[in-house]
Write an enzyme that holds these catalytic residues in place. Structure first.
Site, PDB file in Angstrom:
ATOM      1  N   TYR A  14      60.869 -15.106  35.919  1.00 22.19           N
ATOM      2  CA  TYR A  14      62.334 -15.154  35.870  1.00 22.19           C
ATOM      3  C   TYR A  14      62.869 -16.572  35.787  1.00 22.19           C
ATOM      4  O   TYR A  14      64.071 -16.766  35.933  1.00 22.19           O
ATOM      5  CB  TYR A  14      62.944 -14.590  37.160  1.00 22.19           C
ATOM      6  CG  TYR A  14      62.469 -13.269  37.672  1.00 22.19           C
ATOM      7  CD1 TYR A  14      62.654 -12.094  36.936  1.00 22.19           C
ATOM      8  CD2 TYR A  14      61.892 -13.169  38.936  1.00 22.19           C
ATOM      9  CE1 TYR A  14      62.266 -10.871  37.455  1.00 22.19           C
ATOM     10  CE2 TYR A  14      61.507 -11.941  39.460  1.00 22.19           C
ATOM     11  CZ  TYR A  14      61.691 -10.800  38.714  1.00 22.19           C
ATOM     12  OH  TYR A  14      61.315  -9.595  39.245  1.00 22.19           O
ATOM     13  N   CYS A  34      45.004 -20.474  33.177  1.00 20.97           N
ATOM     14  CA  CYS A  34      45.035 -20.944  31.790  1.00 20.97           C
ATOM     15  C   CYS A  34      46.223 -20.394  31.024  1.00 20.97           C
ATOM     16  O   CYS A  34      46.083 -19.547  30.125  1.00 20.97           O
ATOM     17  CB  CYS A  34      43.730 -20.571  31.108  1.00 20.97           C
ATOM     18  SG  CYS A  34      42.347 -21.282  31.984  1.00 20.97           S
ATOM     19  N   GLU A  35      47.421 -20.804  31.414  1.00 17.64           N
ATOM     20  CA  GLU A  35      48.677 -20.434  30.759  1.00 17.64           C
ATOM     21  C   GLU A  35      49.644 -21.581  30.978  1.00 17.64           C
ATOM     22  O   GLU A  35      49.730 -22.102  32.092  1.00 17.64           O
ATOM     23  CB  GLU A  35      49.309 -19.205  31.446  1.00 17.64           C
ATOM     24  CG  GLU A  35      48.509 -17.932  31.421  1.00 17.64           C
ATOM     25  CD  GLU A  35      48.630 -17.160  30.112  1.00 17.64           C
ATOM     26  OE1 GLU A  35      49.586 -17.410  29.351  1.00 17.64           O
ATOM     27  OE2 GLU A  35      47.751 -16.330  29.853  1.00 17.64           O
TER      28      GLU A  35
END
Ligand SMILES: *Cc1c(COP(=O)(O)O)cnc(C)c1O
Length: 402
Positions: free
Chosen positions: A303, A328-329
């Site tokens: 959000y 891993c993002e």
């Protein structure tokens, strides 16, 4: 909140969630007190934090439970919530969930569509029982909150419009297997404006009076949850003014008030504590990398939510950075462009307002164990969920290896 995060880190390792149960108590008492002029049930919205010990703590204070799956209903029953204080809500109840809920004798099923009412009626007929029904009305009011947590507009998937609700109550009245019991509206979460609540309660209470005129008398008026908390510098709705506005709309009606707070009860009781692993600078962008991640606490990624962050060291030299986890993002962040002190390996970082919609949204992404949860009550700490192990994570797959 008087909690020694370092001591808990030594005892339970990091990352962990810690909840101040005394804060939960005072939030509960404040809201319950605001409704003292009337019979009321505070049905805790279990999805906010469904740890059994958290629910049990609220049960001991007298709370009921608002559940959105049969699993949540079973959690509530497991720790002693009385069936007559359990409400089952949600837009997509599965046949087997309806069947089970009808067998458990809960207070009411909160029906969210005409099609669902037909399903409930058919299942109740099969089981030869009477289903107590509440209908969720969508009053088409803009709650002035984040679009992802707004639920009270026709463009949201929740509830039915007033005319449909009226037809559904008439169906209940004419059915041998349905009993019109309550009415419900919940326009959104993290609400900080009283007016939209007042307007929607007014709309729904007019329907209650209309129904009474055709001999459909409801026993429970469920105003939903949604009361906001301070994450940053929000100005909150005063709980006494909130209760007063609701009581005024219900003037002259002999009806029990149900309120379904989630975030309000537990949100600011919780802190998520991680440990610094590394610092690095890419070009001129500074990153502080901690051992907690988006799989543990997803609200910033989901959000763009704000959570207050504090590094627990004595360093006074601040500079701009992103606080990120090991997943891993690029969406794996807790805060972007904030001023934090220079850190050392193993410094602790506290992320506040982490009691609601944090652990319950956690996942095992990147094969990361869900973290430990700790309660602090009367100055005593205790584990209320052990840290998962690798063996826990593979338990449902291992037996199928060929
Ligand atoms: C999520 C939800 C609540 C609780 O909302 P909060 O903002 O946490 O108070 C209450 N009722 C229903 C039906 C919900 O879906």
């Amino acid at each position: 909140m008087n909690i020694d995060f370092k001591e808990l880190a030594n005892k339970y390792q990091t990352p962990y969630y810690v909840y101040d149960f005394d804060h939960i108590t005072s939030q509960y008492e404040e809201l319950k007190g605001a409704f003292k002029a009337r019979k009321s049930i505070l049905a805790y919205a279990v999805k906010a934090n469904s740890n059994l010990s958290v629910i049990k703590h609220l049960v001991e204070l007298g709370a009921g439970a608002d559940c959105v799956s049969i699993g949540e209903v079973k959690r509530a029953l497991k720790v002693g919530v009385a069936p007559y204080k359990i409400i089952f809500s949600g837009v997509g109840k599965i046949d087997s969930e309806i069947k089970e809920a009808l067998g458990l004798g809960i207070l009411m099923i909160n029906v969210e569509s005409a099609a669902e009412l037909d399903r409930v009626e058919n299942i109740a007929k099969e089981l030869e029982v009477i289903a107590r029904i509440s209908i969720r009305v969508n009053p088409n009011i803009d709650p002035q909150t984040h679009p992802y947590i707004s639920t009270g507009l026709h463009e949201n998937k929740f509830g039915v419009d007033i005319d449909t609700a009226k037809r559904m109550y008439i169906q209940c009245k004419n059915s041998k297997n349905l009993e019109p019991t309550g009415i419900h509206c919940h326009i959104g979460s993290q609400l900080t404006q009283l007016e939209p609540i007042r307007e929607s309660v007014k709309i729904v209470s007019d329907l209650v009076r209309n129904l009474a005129a055709i001999k459909i008398d409801l026993s429970f008026f469920d105003v939903g949850g949604g009361l906001g908390i301070v994450y940053n510098d929000e100005k909150l709705i005063d709980t006494n003014e909130y209760a007063q506005a609701i009581l005024e709309c219900l003037f002259g009606l002999d009806i029990t008030i149900v309120c379904e707070p989630g975030r309000f009860l537990v949100g600011n009781s919780g802190v998520f504590v991680s440990k610094v692993l590394y610092e690095k600078v890419n070009g001129n962008k500074r990153f502080v990398i901690v051992d907690g991640a988006m799989n543990d606490l997803i609200r910033p990624a989901l959000y763009d939510a704000y959570h207050k962050v504090e590094v627990l060291n004595d360093n006074k030299e601040l500079s701009d950075c992103n606080l990120v986890g090991p997943v891993c993002e690029s969406g794996d962040f807790f805060a972007k462009n904030i001023n934090l002190p220079q850190t050392q390996h193993n410094d602790l970082v506290a992320i506040y307002s982490a009691g609601a919609y944090c652990f319950t949204m956690a996942s095992n992404y990147n094969t990361r164990n869900k973290v430990a949860e700790i309660a602090v009550e009367n100055g005593q700490d205790r584990l209320i969920r052990r840290r998962e192990t690798f063996e826990d994570l593979i338990a449902h797959e291992e037996e199928f290896l060929k």
